[in-house]
Design an enzyme around this catalytic site. Structure first.
Site, short mmCIF file in Angstrom:
data_model
loop_
_atom_site.label_atom_id
_atom_site.label_comp_id
_atom_site.label_asym_id
_atom_site.label_seq_id
_atom_site.Cartn_x
_atom_site.Cartn_y
_atom_site.Cartn_z
N GLY A 244 0.91 -1.01 0.03
CA GLY A 244 0.22 0.07 -0.04
C GLY A 244 0.90 1.10 -0.02
N SER A 245 0.31 2.26 0.60
CA SER A 245 1.03 3.78 0.51
C SER A 245 1.94 3.68 1.66
CB SER A 245 0.10 4.87 0.84
OG SER A 245 -0.72 4.69 2.34
N GLY A 249 2.24 2.29 5.52
CA GLY A 249 3.71 1.37 6.07
C GLY A 249 4.11 2.03 7.28
N GLU A 266 5.76 -3.79 1.03
CA GLU A 266 5.87 -3.27 -0.21
C GLU A 266 5.06 -2.03 -0.82
OE1 GLU A 266 5.42 -2.46 -3.79
OE2 GLU A 266 4.17 -4.06 -4.31
#
Length: 513
Positions: A244-245, A249, A266
């Site tokens: 995701g963004s 994270g 990721e």
């Protein structure tokens, strides 16, 4: 047929009927799902509560305790059957990806093919979970390492690859002896429902063929942010793989670290390419255009920054701008369209804000305008934008998940490398050159600092055989191929004494009579 007249809800009904998904799984709930193709509602799913999620995780832990005892090659047989079921459902699931995400048909099918490929990889892996035999300093002893499953693997996926990311994690996690719990994006729960139904078919075949497998080996949790938080906070989830963004994270990583759990993050890409004086410009043009415009700029590996040597700048950039103006934009379900819609209004607004900031910093913008708005007022199609920038500004350094390509000149190779690496993100990268020294330098320790570094091919896309991910901003983590399987396991070092003595510290004696 115009966008407004597409009956996408009826298509979803047919796909789910073919896959055996009951209507109450995706109708009458609280989570509304709209197709970015037309903006119309195509589903309304029931959501689980945080309390339900905790119970499901506990049940998945019980499944892990049983599944870890099944020999790895037999675990691989389940994934082999999953690959077969995905082959049978490829057309239907690929179509559903296109409807729910807005990917063109070839990309929707390509995502399902990635799922099939990782199943093939994982089946072979189930017989290759190797440990080392280690030289020991003690006589009549043997030392070795063994690998054991971790437990419940949490998977949080993003909208742009709604099913492939699950498969990268689940196929490896399951052959390694773990159970999985999946929280998909709120924007793409329909494809998750379909994927779970396909897995359930494979599991039923596995058991019918004499295999032993527990319930709750693969669990799907449909819901919002609180469900993701329940997954991250649960003490029986030793690893969470989250896509995701970077904002997400930064929240997930510290929470997992606080309880000493592992993470595979990721996140942002903001990927770049360098075009050198010796580059094959025809090859470069095709590689850059596809990497920058494909999937409407909504890949984590989309090309977003392009550094062009000043000696070839005028030969390349006008041709690239012409290609941008000629690209076909429209329904991803229509053959021949390369660029489909943005996922929603929020993505469109962020794109326009980035373009305005670029203009204010002296950028020259070609493209970026909304198209087809009269045909589909609730869908957001845009012409991909090229922005010639005088320098790498803060706006350029911040990833915008939309088809914007920032183009900048450079004079020396070292300057290009410095600009390339001068962003916090570091997922994928590429260089176009026929100079061996430049190519080798780019993939060396002082070259690209990204998890993927390509030569004469764009940064977008990744093959199953190579480990994917590894951004510098997050410390990363790797999914898919190579030795990524180790992330889903724990290593034990074992020492076996086959002699009749036990080495002790000098002078130490025991009376054992």
């Amino acid at each position: 047929m115009t966008l407004a007249k597409l009956d996408l809800a009826a298509e979803v009904d047919k796909i789910f009927a073919d896959l055996g998904v009951a209507a109450d799984k995706y109708k009458g709930g609280t989570l509304a799902v709209r197709s970015p193709i037309s903006g119309t509602e195509i589903g309304r799913l029931p959501e689980v509560t945080a309390a339900d999620a905790k119970k499901a995780i506990d049940a998945a832990h019980e499944a892990f305790l049983e599944w870890r005892l099944v020999p790895a090659p037999k675990r691989g047989e389940l994934i082999r059957l999953l690959g077969e079921e995905l082959r049978s459902a490829k057309a239907a699931l690929g179509r559903l990806v296109s409807i729910e995400v807005g990917k063109v048909t070839s990309e929707g099918l390509g995502e399902v093919q990635e799922m099939i490929d990782i199943c093939d990889f994982a089946v072979g892996l189930s017989r290759q979970l190797y440990g080392l035999t280690i030289a020991t300093e003690r006589s009549e002893h043997r030392m070795m390492e063994t690998w054991h499953p971790l437990g419940v693997i949490g998977i949080i996926s993003a909208f742009n690859f709604p099913v492939a990311v699950w498969s990268w994690n689940s196929a490896l996690a399951i052959v390694c002896g773990n159970s999985t719990v999946w929280k998909p994006s709120e924007k793409t729960p329909l494809t998750a429902l379909a994927t779970q139904a396909i897995f359930d078919k494979a599991l039923a075949r596995y058991i019918a063929n004499g295999g032993s497998a527990p319930k709750n080996l693969s669990t799907l949790l449909i819901g919002g942010r609180d469900i993701g938080e329940a997954l991250v906070d649960h003490e029986k989830v030793p690893l969470v793989s989250a896509t995701g963004s970077t904002r997400m994270g930064r929240e997930v990583g510290p929470k997992l670290a606080q309880r000493f759990a592992r993470s595979i993050l990721e996140l942002g890409g903001n990927n770049a390419a360098i075009v050198t004086p010796t580059a094959d410009l025809d090859l470069t043009l095709r590689g850059v255009a596809f990497a920058a415009m494909g999937t409407a700029g909504q890949r984590c590996t989309t090309l977003r920054r392009l550094f062009v040597h000043d000696s070839v700048y005028d030969a390349l950039v006008p041709r690239l701008a012409k290609a941008y103006q000629s690209v076909t934009i429209g329904s991803p379900l229509t053959e021949g369209n390369l660029v489909g819609p943005l996922i929603d209004r929020q993505a469109f607004d962020k794109m326009q804000a980035a373009l305005q900031a670029s203009k204010a910093a002296g950028g020259k913008v070609v493209g970026g305008e909304r198209v087809l708005d009269a045909e589909a007022t609730d869908a957001y199609y845009v012409r991909p934008a090229i922005v010639e920038m005088p320098r790498q500004t803060d706006t350029v350094k911040e990833e915008t998940f939309a088809p914007i390509l920032y183009v900048m000149k450079y004079s020396t190779f070292d300057e290009a490398l410095a600009l390339h690496n001068d962003v916090p993100q570091g997922l994928s990268s590429s260089i176009f050159t026929n100079d061996m020294r430049e190519a080798e330098t780019f993939v060396s320790a002082r070259g690209s600092d990204c998890g993927i570094a390509n030569v004469n091919i764009g940064p977008s896309g990744a093959e199953i055989g190579g480990a994917f991910g590894g951004e510098k901003e997050t410390g990363g983590g790797r999914e898919s191929g190579s030795d990524a399987w180790r992330a889903y396991m724990r290593r034990a070092t074992n020492t076996l004494n086959y002699g009749r003595t036990l080495p002790l510290a000098q002078g130490v004696k025991f009376d054992i009579e």
